[in-house]
Design a protein around this motif. Structure first.
Motif, PDB file in Angstrom:
ATOM      1  N   GLN A  91       0.829  -1.202   0.000  1.00  0.00           N
ATOM      2  CA  GLN A  91       0.000   0.000   0.000  1.00  0.00           C
ATOM      3  C   GLN A  91       0.863   1.252   0.000  1.00  0.00           C
ATOM      4  O   GLN A  91       0.494   2.269  -0.610  1.00  0.00           O
ATOM      5  CB  GLN A  91      -0.939   0.030   1.204  1.00  0.00           C
ATOM      6  CG  GLN A  91      -1.803   1.298   1.245  1.00  0.00           C
ATOM      7  CD  GLN A  91      -2.962   1.231   2.213  1.00  0.00           C
ATOM      8  OE1 GLN A  91      -3.613   0.204   2.330  1.00  0.00           O
ATOM      9  NE2 GLN A  91      -3.212   2.325   2.913  1.00  0.00           N
ATOM     10  N   ALA A  92       2.014   1.201   0.652  1.00  0.00           N
ATOM     11  CA  ALA A  92       2.897   2.371   0.686  1.00  0.00           C
ATOM     12  C   ALA A  92       3.322   2.777  -0.722  1.00  0.00           C
ATOM     13  O   ALA A  92       3.497   3.972  -1.006  1.00  0.00           O
ATOM     14  CB  ALA A  92       4.121   2.083   1.543  1.00  0.00           C
ATOM     15  N   ARG A  93       3.473   1.800  -1.624  1.00  0.00           N
ATOM     16  CA  ARG A  93       3.867   2.136  -3.000  1.00  0.00           C
ATOM     17  C   ARG A  93       2.751   2.874  -3.729  1.00  0.00           C
ATOM     18  O   ARG A  93       3.016   3.716  -4.595  1.00  0.00           O
ATOM     19  CB  ARG A  93       4.274   0.861  -3.754  1.00  0.00           C
ATOM     20  CG  ARG A  93       5.600   0.295  -3.267  1.00  0.00           C
ATOM     21  CD  ARG A  93       6.143  -0.812  -4.158  1.00  0.00           C
ATOM     22  NE  ARG A  93       7.455  -1.216  -3.687  1.00  0.00           N
ATOM     23  CZ  ARG A  93       7.668  -2.147  -2.761  1.00  0.00           C
ATOM     24  NH1 ARG A  93       6.636  -2.782  -2.241  1.00  0.00           N
ATOM     25  NH2 ARG A  93       8.884  -2.442  -2.370  1.00  0.00           N
ATOM     26  N   VAL A  94       1.514   2.558  -3.397  1.00  0.00           N
ATOM     27  CA  VAL A  94       0.397   3.308  -3.971  1.00  0.00           C
ATOM     28  C   VAL A  94       0.437   4.749  -3.451  1.00  0.00           C
ATOM     29  O   VAL A  94       0.262   5.709  -4.218  1.00  0.00           O
ATOM     30  CB  VAL A  94      -0.955   2.641  -3.626  1.00  0.00           C
ATOM     31  CG1 VAL A  94      -2.114   3.473  -4.156  1.00  0.00           C
ATOM     32  CG2 VAL A  94      -1.014   1.228  -4.193  1.00  0.00           C
ATOM     33  N   GLU A  95       0.670   4.916  -2.160  1.00  0.00           N
ATOM     34  CA  GLU A  95       0.751   6.251  -1.574  1.00  0.00           C
ATOM     35  C   GLU A  95       1.892   7.054  -2.192  1.00  0.00           C
ATOM     36  O   GLU A  95       1.756   8.250  -2.468  1.00  0.00           O
ATOM     37  CB  GLU A  95       0.940   6.134  -0.060  1.00  0.00           C
ATOM     38  CG  GLU A  95      -0.235   5.469   0.649  1.00  0.00           C
ATOM     39  CD  GLU A  95       0.065   5.103   2.093  1.00  0.00           C
ATOM     40  OE1 GLU A  95       1.050   5.637   2.646  1.00  0.00           O
ATOM     41  OE2 GLU A  95      -0.669   4.277   2.673  1.00  0.00           O
ATOM     42  N   GLU A  96       3.024   6.393  -2.416  1.00  0.00           N
ATOM     43  CA  GLU A  96       4.157   7.078  -3.026  1.00  0.00           C
ATOM     44  C   GLU A  96       3.866   7.471  -4.467  1.00  0.00           C
ATOM     45  O   GLU A  96       4.286   8.531  -4.933  1.00  0.00           O
ATOM     46  CB  GLU A  96       5.401   6.180  -2.967  1.00  0.00           C
ATOM     47  CG  GLU A  96       6.055   6.136  -1.608  1.00  0.00           C
ATOM     48  CD  GLU A  96       6.556   7.499  -1.175  1.00  0.00           C
ATOM     49  OE1 GLU A  96       7.455   8.056  -1.841  1.00  0.00           O
ATOM     50  OE2 GLU A  96       6.050   8.038  -0.181  1.00  0.00           O
ATOM     51  N   ALA A  97       3.136   6.615  -5.180  1.00  0.00           N
ATOM     52  CA  ALA A  97       2.793   6.931  -6.568  1.00  0.00           C
ATOM     53  C   ALA A  97       1.858   8.136  -6.635  1.00  0.00           C
ATOM     54  O   ALA A  97       1.986   8.994  -7.515  1.00  0.00           O
ATOM     55  CB  ALA A  97       2.143   5.713  -7.228  1.00  0.00           C
ATOM     56  N   ILE A  98       0.909   8.215  -5.693  1.00  0.00           N
ATOM     57  CA  ILE A  98       0.015   9.377  -5.615  1.00  0.00           C
ATOM     58  C   ILE A  98       0.831  10.642  -5.359  1.00  0.00           C
ATOM     59  O   ILE A  98       0.634  11.681  -5.996  1.00  0.00           O
ATOM     60  CB  ILE A  98      -1.027   9.178  -4.494  1.00  0.00           C
ATOM     61  CG1 ILE A  98      -1.989   8.039  -4.857  1.00  0.00           C
ATOM     62  CG2 ILE A  98      -1.803  10.472  -4.230  1.00  0.00           C
ATOM     63  CD1 ILE A  98      -2.862   7.594  -3.700  1.00  0.00           C
ATOM     64  N   THR A  99       1.759  10.539  -4.429  1.00  0.00           N
ATOM     65  CA  THR A  99       2.624  11.685  -4.110  1.00  0.00           C
ATOM     66  C   THR A  99       3.415  12.124  -5.326  1.00  0.00           C
ATOM     67  O   THR A  99       3.512  13.324  -5.635  1.00  0.00           O
ATOM     68  CB  THR A  99       3.590  11.314  -2.969  1.00  0.00           C
ATOM     69  OG1 THR A  99       2.843  10.968  -1.805  1.00  0.00           O
ATOM     70  CG2 THR A  99       4.529  12.464  -2.650  1.00  0.00           C
ATOM     71  N   ARG A 100       3.955  11.156  -6.045  1.00  0.00           N
ATOM     72  CA  ARG A 100       4.772  11.476  -7.232  1.00  0.00           C
ATOM     73  C   ARG A 100       3.950  12.207  -8.293  1.00  0.00           C
ATOM     74  O   ARG A 100       4.401  13.199  -8.881  1.00  0.00           O
ATOM     75  CB  ARG A 100       5.369  10.189  -7.806  1.00  0.00           C
ATOM     76  CG  ARG A 100       6.362  10.419  -8.940  1.00  0.00           C
ATOM     77  CD  ARG A 100       6.911   9.097  -9.477  1.00  0.00           C
ATOM     78  NE  ARG A 100       7.941   9.351 -10.458  1.00  0.00           N
ATOM     79  CZ  ARG A 100       9.244   9.471 -10.178  1.00  0.00           C
ATOM     80  NH1 ARG A 100       9.647   9.360  -8.926  1.00  0.00           N
ATOM     81  NH2 ARG A 100      10.122   9.701 -11.127  1.00  0.00           N
ATOM     82  N   VAL A 101       2.731  11.724  -8.539  1.00  0.00           N
ATOM     83  CA  VAL A 101       1.863  12.358  -9.534  1.00  0.00           C
ATOM     84  C   VAL A 101       1.604  13.813  -9.164  1.00  0.00           C
ATOM     85  O   VAL A 101       1.740  14.721 -10.001  1.00  0.00           O
ATOM     86  CB  VAL A 101       0.530  11.592  -9.661  1.00  0.00           C
ATOM     87  CG1 VAL A 101      -0.470  12.404 -10.479  1.00  0.00           C
ATOM     88  CG2 VAL A 101       0.747  10.228 -10.314  1.00  0.00           C
ATOM     89  N   LEU A 102       1.235  14.048  -7.906  1.00  0.00           N
ATOM     90  CA  LEU A 102       0.872  15.400  -7.486  1.00  0.00           C
ATOM     91  C   LEU A 102       2.076  16.344  -7.454  1.00  0.00           C
ATOM     92  O   LEU A 102       2.009  17.478  -7.947  1.00  0.00           O
ATOM     93  CB  LEU A 102       0.213  15.349  -6.105  1.00  0.00           C
ATOM     94  CG  LEU A 102      -1.167  14.684  -6.056  1.00  0.00           C
ATOM     95  CD1 LEU A 102      -1.647  14.548  -4.616  1.00  0.00           C
ATOM     96  CD2 LEU A 102      -2.175  15.497  -6.865  1.00  0.00           C
ATOM     97  N   VAL A 103       3.171  15.894  -6.865  1.00  0.00           N
ATOM     98  CA  VAL A 103       4.348  16.765  -6.758  1.00  0.00           C
ATOM     99  C   VAL A 103       4.870  17.134  -8.146  1.00  0.00           C
ATOM    100  O   VAL A 103       5.098  18.319  -8.451  1.00  0.00           O
ATOM    101  CB  VAL A 103       5.466  16.085  -5.933  1.00  0.00           C
ATOM    102  CG1 VAL A 103       6.754  16.899  -6.029  1.00  0.00           C
ATOM    103  CG2 VAL A 103       5.048  15.957  -4.476  1.00  0.00           C
TER     104      VAL A 103
END
Length: 492
Positions: A284-296
């Motif tokens: 799940q942390a990788r999903v959270e990191e992917a969301i962060t990457r998209v937004l940043v």
């Protein structure tokens, strides 16, 4: 660290940390079996130091001079930072970089001058050098036999060697900014010199003022310079519970999941080896990191598409286009579901074998997971704490909270106040930081609101920057909630 009035002090000596039993090293019996060491790692919820576990590792003798001989004239990248007491973190985006051999680094470090080599522009009295995040597979690509010199199998991870490890070589003052790792837990072997670790529990995240600028996948940075904090700008840092330990040669530090850490070299030359251990929560942390990457990346490149150096960490070398990032997000979600399906298939097969025919029609996604939840827990809370406490001794030393003020906290090797272990309301204060169970989504939202209130300036700010917006949008608590909503939306 000085003990408080009437307190006793527990000290682990250098001899206890690095020396073997009497006789040849081959006769030394390690204090924990691989199975027991892994059980400790997968259940312990606070940092701790393993002693007498690596006496027979060939990597135990990898000082900088030896590594210089092994690498020959291979140049490596050093991060150059200023020796300063500035109350602002030295992020990697603010540092300069030098390509040099280890021999040139040692010569500069010994002569304490730039000379005529790659370090000629860096006065040793004003700068430190750090060869950090050096992956073995890249560093020793033509000398793969050295992988076997690192034997994480002794900690219960068969087959894990230098291939899954990174090397860190620094001069006095070299350090990493305070951050937490999104993935896994961490095992760190100190080979040469000493490093001082400043650690903070996951529950103290609001007090560390998290930020994703500079952006690096899997690293959440703190805005606070934890050694010289600006308490006027970051007043809630006073509430953070600092745990300080000085790690010496032969000792292995265990850093649990999502513990914040600032690490500084306190000897002229330091060498460390670490390995990040994968955990169930990483999916799940990788999903959270992917969301962060998209937004940043979407917001920062829209702000200034030609100046990524000011916000993108030098370690990030992949394409950051929106198309690539969305593909990355979809890949992370798909990988999470594949993992759940595999896990459910295994569970169903086990249930059928045991005569249990119950089936679930949807994926079992946790509605809310606290960042401090342990990766594995099979005992009641009280029993788990008592079991963990009984393990501590000369070969497993807990890293306990510092009693000093945040701006002054330091720690001598394993000098810890016995008062940290005095039972309080039926609990052990040295264990209490990591015993919180799952929280509801409402609690998460309350924590977000509380942090927002804590960051409110005394006077209205004239401009809200992109970074200000991102601090809210990609706050770890927010991305966790967004990831849960994304996952739940796919399971209805």
């Amino acid at each position: 660290m000085a003990a408080g009035p009437g307190a006793t002090t527990t000290t682990a000596t250098a001899a206890g940390a690095g020396a073997g039993a009497a006789g040849d090293e081959g006769e030394h019996v390690k204090p924990f079996t691989p199975e027991k060491a892994k059980e400790i790692i997968m259940s312990l919820q606070q940092p701790a130091v393993f002693c007498n576990m690596v006496c027979d590792w060939p990597a135990r003798h990898w000082n900088a001079k030896r590594l210089s001989e092994v690498l020959g004239g291979k140049p490596i990248r050093f991060r150059m930072g200023m020796k300063t007491t500035d109350p602002a973190p030295q992020f990697e985006t603010t540092c300069s970089y030098v390509e040099a051999t280890l021999e040139e680094f040692l010569s500069w470090n010994c002569e304490q001058s730039g000379g005529s080599g790659p370090f000629r522009d860096y006065d040793h009295s004003q700068f430190w050098a750090y060869a950090d995040y050096k992956y073995f597979v890249s560093l020793f690509e033509n000398k793969t036999d050295v992988f076997q010199d690192v034997m994480w199998a002794d900690f219960g991870f068969p087959g894990r060697t230098g291939r899954e490890s990174t090397l860190w070589i620094g001069s006095l003052g070299a350090h990493t900014p305070c951050h937490l790792d999104s993935y896994g837990c961490n095992l760190v072997l100190q080979v040469q010199g000493r490093k001082r670790w400043h650690l903070f529990p996951p529950e103290d995240t609001p007090f560390l003022y998290p930020t994703r600028i500079p952006y690096e996948e899997s690293s959440v940075f703190s805005k606070v310079a934890v050694v010289h904090p600006d308490l006027t700008r970051f007043p809630r840092f006073r509430e953070a519970r600092r745990h300080t330990v000085t790690l010496g040669p032969g000792q292995v530090l265990f850093v649990p999941r999502h513990w914040w850490h600032y690490v500084e070299s306190i000897d002229p030359v330091t060498v460390s080896i670490n390995s990040w251990i994968e955990l169930e929560e990483d999916h799940q942390a990788r999903v959270e990191e992917a969301i962060t990457r998209v937004l940043v990346c979407a917001l920062k490149t829209a702000e200034d598409p030609d100046n990524t150096k000011t916000w993108l960490n030098p370690t990030e070398v992949e394409d950051i286009s929106h198309e690539i990032n969305c593909r990355y997000l979809n890949g992370a979600v798909s990988a999470l579901f594949d993992h759940y399906r595999t896990s459910e298939g295994d569970a169903a097969q086990a249930s059928a074998t045991n005569g249990d025919c119950a089936n679930r029609g949807t994926l079992d996604v946790q509605p809310s997971v606290d960042v401090g939840q342990p990766p594995s827990q099979h005992l009641p809370v009280g029993a788990a704490e008592q079991s963990t406490a009984s393990l501590f001794g000369p070969n497993l030393v807990p890293v306990t909270p510092s009693a000093e003020e945040p701006s002054r906290a330091r720690g001598d090797m394993f000098e810890m106040d016995r008062k940290d272990f005095v039972p309080r309301d039926g609990d052990y204060s040295g264990q209490s930081q990591g015993t919180k169970r799952q929280r509801t989504m409402c609690t998460d939202q309350h924590a977000i609101a509380e942090q927002a209130a804590s960051n409110r300036p005394a006077a209205p700010s004239s401009i809200i920057s992109t970074d200000d917006l991102l601090d809210c949008l990609v706050n770890p608590q927010v991305t966790r909630l967004v990831a849960q909503l994304l996952i739940q939306g796919r399971t209805l």
